[in-house]
Scaffold this motif. Structure first.
Motif, PDB file in Angstrom:
ATOM      1  N   LEU B  57      -2.939   4.088  -3.196  1.00 57.12           N
ATOM      2  CA  LEU B  57      -2.807   4.857  -1.955  1.00 57.12           C
ATOM      3  C   LEU B  57      -2.344   6.278  -2.241  1.00 57.12           C
ATOM      4  O   LEU B  57      -2.764   7.232  -1.581  1.00 57.12           O
ATOM      5  CB  LEU B  57      -1.810   4.174  -1.008  1.00 57.12           C
ATOM      6  N   SER B  68      -3.713   7.381   4.765  1.00 56.23           N
ATOM      7  CA  SER B  68      -4.486   6.253   5.281  1.00 56.23           C
ATOM      8  C   SER B  68      -3.560   5.144   5.769  1.00 56.23           C
ATOM      9  O   SER B  68      -2.734   4.638   5.027  1.00 56.23           O
ATOM     10  CB  SER B  68      -5.404   5.709   4.189  1.00 56.23           C
ATOM     11  N   LEU B  69      -3.747   4.797   7.020  1.00 59.94           N
ATOM     12  CA  LEU B  69      -2.964   3.698   7.587  1.00 59.94           C
ATOM     13  C   LEU B  69      -3.814   2.427   7.624  1.00 59.94           C
ATOM     14  O   LEU B  69      -3.578   1.520   8.415  1.00 59.94           O
ATOM     15  CB  LEU B  69      -2.465   4.085   8.984  1.00 59.94           C
ATOM     16  N   GLY B  70      -4.813   2.373   6.740  1.00 52.72           N
ATOM     17  CA  GLY B  70      -5.657   1.178   6.727  1.00 52.72           C
ATOM     18  C   GLY B  70      -5.992   0.760   5.313  1.00 52.72           C
ATOM     19  O   GLY B  70      -6.970   0.063   5.066  1.00 52.72           O
ATOM     20  N   HIS B  71      -5.147   1.165   4.382  1.00 51.15           N
ATOM     21  CA  HIS B  71      -5.489   0.933   2.981  1.00 51.15           C
ATOM     22  C   HIS B  71      -5.461  -0.554   2.620  1.00 51.15           C
ATOM     23  O   HIS B  71      -6.109  -0.978   1.674  1.00 51.15           O
ATOM     24  CB  HIS B  71      -4.533   1.720   2.090  1.00 51.15           C
ATOM     25  N   ALA B  72      -4.709  -1.326   3.370  1.00 51.18           N
ATOM     26  CA  ALA B  72      -4.603  -2.754   3.070  1.00 51.18           C
ATOM     27  C   ALA B  72      -5.941  -3.469   3.208  1.00 51.18           C
ATOM     28  O   ALA B  72      -6.141  -4.544   2.638  1.00 51.18           O
ATOM     29  CB  ALA B  72      -3.568  -3.401   3.978  1.00 51.18           C
ATOM     30  N   THR B 128      -8.421   5.361  10.158  1.00 51.90           N
ATOM     31  CA  THR B 128      -8.302   4.398   9.058  1.00 51.90           C
ATOM     32  C   THR B 128      -7.633   3.114   9.558  1.00 51.90           C
ATOM     33  O   THR B 128      -8.030   2.011   9.203  1.00 51.90           O
ATOM     34  CB  THR B 128      -7.476   4.974   7.890  1.00 51.90           C
ATOM     35  N   MET B 129      -6.650   3.299  10.419  1.00 55.70           N
ATOM     36  CA  MET B 129      -5.971   2.139  10.976  1.00 55.70           C
ATOM     37  C   MET B 129      -6.940   1.280  11.793  1.00 55.70           C
ATOM     38  O   MET B 129      -6.970   0.057  11.678  1.00 55.70           O
ATOM     39  CB  MET B 129      -4.830   2.627  11.857  1.00 55.70           C
ATOM     40  N   ALA B 132      -9.403  -0.599   9.519  1.00 55.48           N
ATOM     41  CA  ALA B 132      -8.755  -1.728   8.853  1.00 55.48           C
ATOM     42  C   ALA B 132      -8.600  -2.885   9.831  1.00 55.48           C
ATOM     43  O   ALA B 132      -8.773  -4.058   9.469  1.00 55.48           O
ATOM     44  CB  ALA B 132      -7.384  -1.308   8.318  1.00 55.48           C
ATOM     45  N   ALA B 231      -7.048  -0.488  -5.100  1.00 54.58           N
ATOM     46  CA  ALA B 231      -6.353  -1.380  -4.163  1.00 54.58           C
ATOM     47  C   ALA B 231      -6.935  -2.785  -4.314  1.00 54.58           C
ATOM     48  O   ALA B 231      -6.221  -3.786  -4.219  1.00 54.58           O
ATOM     49  CB  ALA B 231      -6.515  -0.885  -2.734  1.00 54.58           C
ATOM     50  N   SER B 255      -0.436  -2.084   5.323  1.00 61.04           N
ATOM     51  CA  SER B 255      -0.812  -0.685   5.094  1.00 61.04           C
ATOM     52  C   SER B 255       0.396   0.232   5.232  1.00 61.04           C
ATOM     53  O   SER B 255       0.604   1.141   4.422  1.00 61.04           O
ATOM     54  CB  SER B 255      -1.879  -0.249   6.097  1.00 61.04           C
TER      55      SER B 255
END
Lengths: 287, 327
Positions: B57, B68-72, B128-129, B132, B231, B255
């Protein structure tokens, strides 16, 4: 799908859309005017729902609960702005993301300490606990209609407040150029407090109105927050009008998605968002 | 992001010293006679996996300036890839399943990245959230993909071709440590390569980079894809270790945790991401042991970090190091 069924779904989607609008309007106003990313906005929705449940079960009246809850939520919002948020207006978005994420944790835990982790149901007021018959088998609950009506009234009120009143003029001026507005003698600090409290109040009212339809449960804020983000992204950040159009659109896609294509229902609104972004990367109503 | 946050790109001697000490401690840990070593080995492996995730990240957040709030999503996709690839009765070979899982994550990152890197700032965070979340619901709603319950990874990947028995906790630990060091070294090289310099330029001023002639869209998309792949490596290891995947791996909280790890440690140099992942997990375990209401402490801790430590833990170490040199 016959006409009556279609009508019910349509009404449901409008009602859901209006509810989302109440939330997204606060989110987008707070961002558009103060430049604050507020991940904790969903927590205010949760706060509203829990207040509605708590007061209606102790006082026995949902109407009274909503009035009391609104006052409390607005005061809470004002305090929060004064204590915490106003120190973050000039900070990086990343810091705001972190701050508000930390707040989500705190709010969730405080809720758990005060009100426990059970799922609660809120009773529809006696007066509104009946349905309009559409066909022999289908009917539409009057509460949902009243709820939509309240949302529409509030939406019109918000529009008039922002576009027609002196306070609204100052709010718009402050969003456009903070320093200039301040040097003209407008108390920007006060304006920010008002806008923030307004946003918190709207989110809390949404939570209170929704409480008899959806149950009141821990973590209810985060799913609604993500929906709000989708609405704001589709509508364009800072645009209240965009939030209204996008919220209704999301309501339609989500409700009919669940009926027509249940396999992808959870994803349908995100697909809508992707399509909008492909053509308009800054949302439908860019400011 | 602001210049102050990127100051530690070239690591000062004090920080390199701390890092070397940490690496030695990690390498020596399994050799120490400690009660409950099995438990700690598992915990440290998990921290190392999260450190890899946080570094991936950081390539976006600290280096390129894309929060990015959706990296998970990519972490989870690779975990699920392992779960789907593993047959119920036999382990799967590591040497091709790991790259394949990372590739799946990279592919997803390429597609999602195509939509998201066109957006900026706060839009990027929200979009991004939302994407995800789309991936989350895809798995959550579909029974065929495991649904809300998730899937078991019945057997750990087989690495006998490399002479390793990953079922052995110590071996798995060292394997994870090796991956961690490899990813760190690779990312550090990338950071000072022409590509990495271009990414850093985009963080500071994207308009200027474009004016100078860089196709910033391509650079950002490439960074997003590489970050997704890495990731994925972390997600694969996570699934292999825990033997279980569920939609929560791709959720909003996962995330957000990664973002906090990167900030807590210090952004833009990958070392901070490692330090942050260890510190964050350690603090969380500490609070969980301390009280049932650990979320309250965790929330307070996060708010405090935002207020007092804008450059993260490495920034603090650096400050102490400088003081030491003066004395």
């Amino acid at each position: 799908m016959d006409f009556a069924n279609f009508l019910i779904q349509l009404l449901n989607s409008v009602q859901y859309g209006l509810l989302l609008f109440m939330l997204a309007a606060g989110l987008t106003l707070i961002f558009g005017i103060m430049g604050v990313v507020n991940l904790a906005h969903g927590s205010f929705y949760m706060l509203g729902a829990y207040l509605a449940w708590y007061f209606s079960s102790t006082l026995g009246s949902l109407t009274l609960a909503i009035v009391l809850g609104t006052v409390l939520a607005v005061v809470f919002g004002w305090l929060l702005e004064w204590l915490l948020f106003r120190h973050f207006y000039h900070r990086d978005h990343l810091d705001q993301v972190l701050l508000t994420f930390g707040l989500i944790y705190i709010f969730e835990e405080v809720r758990s300490i005060f009100w426990g982790d059970d799922v609660h149901a809120v009773q529809v007021p006696e007066l509104l606990n009946w349905s309009i018959p559409l066909t022999d088998t289908l009917s539409y609950p009057i509460y949902r209609l009243v709820m939509s009506g309240i949302c529409i009234v509030l939406a019109i009120g918000l529009y008039l407040l922002i576009s027609k009143t002196r306070l609204g003029m100052k709010i718009r001026a402050g969003a456009f150029n903070r320093d200039m507005t301040e040097s003209l003698g407008v108390n920007i600090r006060l304006i920010h407090g008002v806008v923030f409290a307004l946003g918190v109040g709207l989110a809390a009212i949404a939570g209170m109105l929704a409480s008899p339809i959806a149950s009141v449960y821990p973590g209810m804020g985060s799913s609604v927050l993500i929906m709000c983000f989708v609405v704001v992204v589709i509508g364009g950040i800072g645009s209240v009008r965009g939030a209204l159009v996008a919220a209704l659109l999301v309501g339609l896609v989500d409700t009919f998605g669940k009926v027509l294509l249940p396999q992808i229902a959870g994803m349908a609104v995100y697909m809508l968002m992707a399509i909008v972004l492909l053509y308009k990367p800054e949302g439908l109503f860019k400011q | 992001m602001s210049a102050a946050k990127a100051q530690l790109e070239k690591l000062p001697r004090s920080i390199r010293f701390v890092l070397a000490l940490g690496a030695i401690a990690l390498a020596a840990f399994p050799l120490l006679p400690i009660a409950g070593a099995d438990f700690y080995l598992g915990m440290l492996s998990q921290m190392m996996i999260l450190a890899i995730f946080a570094m991936s990240l950081d390539l976006l957040q600290g280096v390129t300036g894309l929060v990015s709030l959706g990296h998970a999503a990519f972490f989870g996709i690779a975990g699920y890839a392992l779960a789907f690839m593993t047959p119920p009765d036999a382990p799967i070979a590591l040497w091709w399943s790991l790259p394949l899982a990372a590739l799946a994550a990279a592919l997803a990152a390429l597609v999602i990245g195509f939509f998201v890197v066109r957006t900026h700032g706060i839009y990027f965070i929200m979009v991004t959230m939302a994407f995800a979340q789309m991936v989350y619901y895809l798995f959550f709603d579909n029974k065929g993909l495991g649904g809300s319950d998730g899937i078991y990874v019945t057997l750990r990947p087989d690495a006998t071709a490399l002479g390793l028995d990953l079922d052995n906790k110590t071996v798995f630990y060292y394997f994870t440590l090796a991956v961690l060091l490899l990813v760190y070294a690779g990312l550090r090289r990338l950071l000072f390569s022409p590509f990495g310099r271009a990414l850093a330029g985009i963080r500071v001023n994207e308009h200027r980079m474009r004016a100078v002639g860089y196709g910033t869209f391509g650079y950002k998309l490439t960074a997003f894809t590489i970050a997704g792949a890495l990731a994925g490596v972390a997600g694969y290891l996570w699934a292999a270790q825990t033997g279980f995947v569920n939609p929560e791996l791709m959720g909003f909280h996962m995330s957000a945790h990664a973002i906090m790890m990167v900030i807590l440690g210090g952004m833009g140099n990958f070392a901070g991401a490692i330090v942050g992942a260890f510190a964050f997990e350690y603090v969380m375990h500490l609070f969980k042991d301390l009280t049932k209401h650990w979320q309250l402490l965790m929330g307070g801790f996060i708010v405090l970090v935002v207020i007092v430590a804008p450059r993260g833990l490495l920034g603090l170490i650096d400050r102490f190091g400088k003081r030491g040199e003066k004395a």
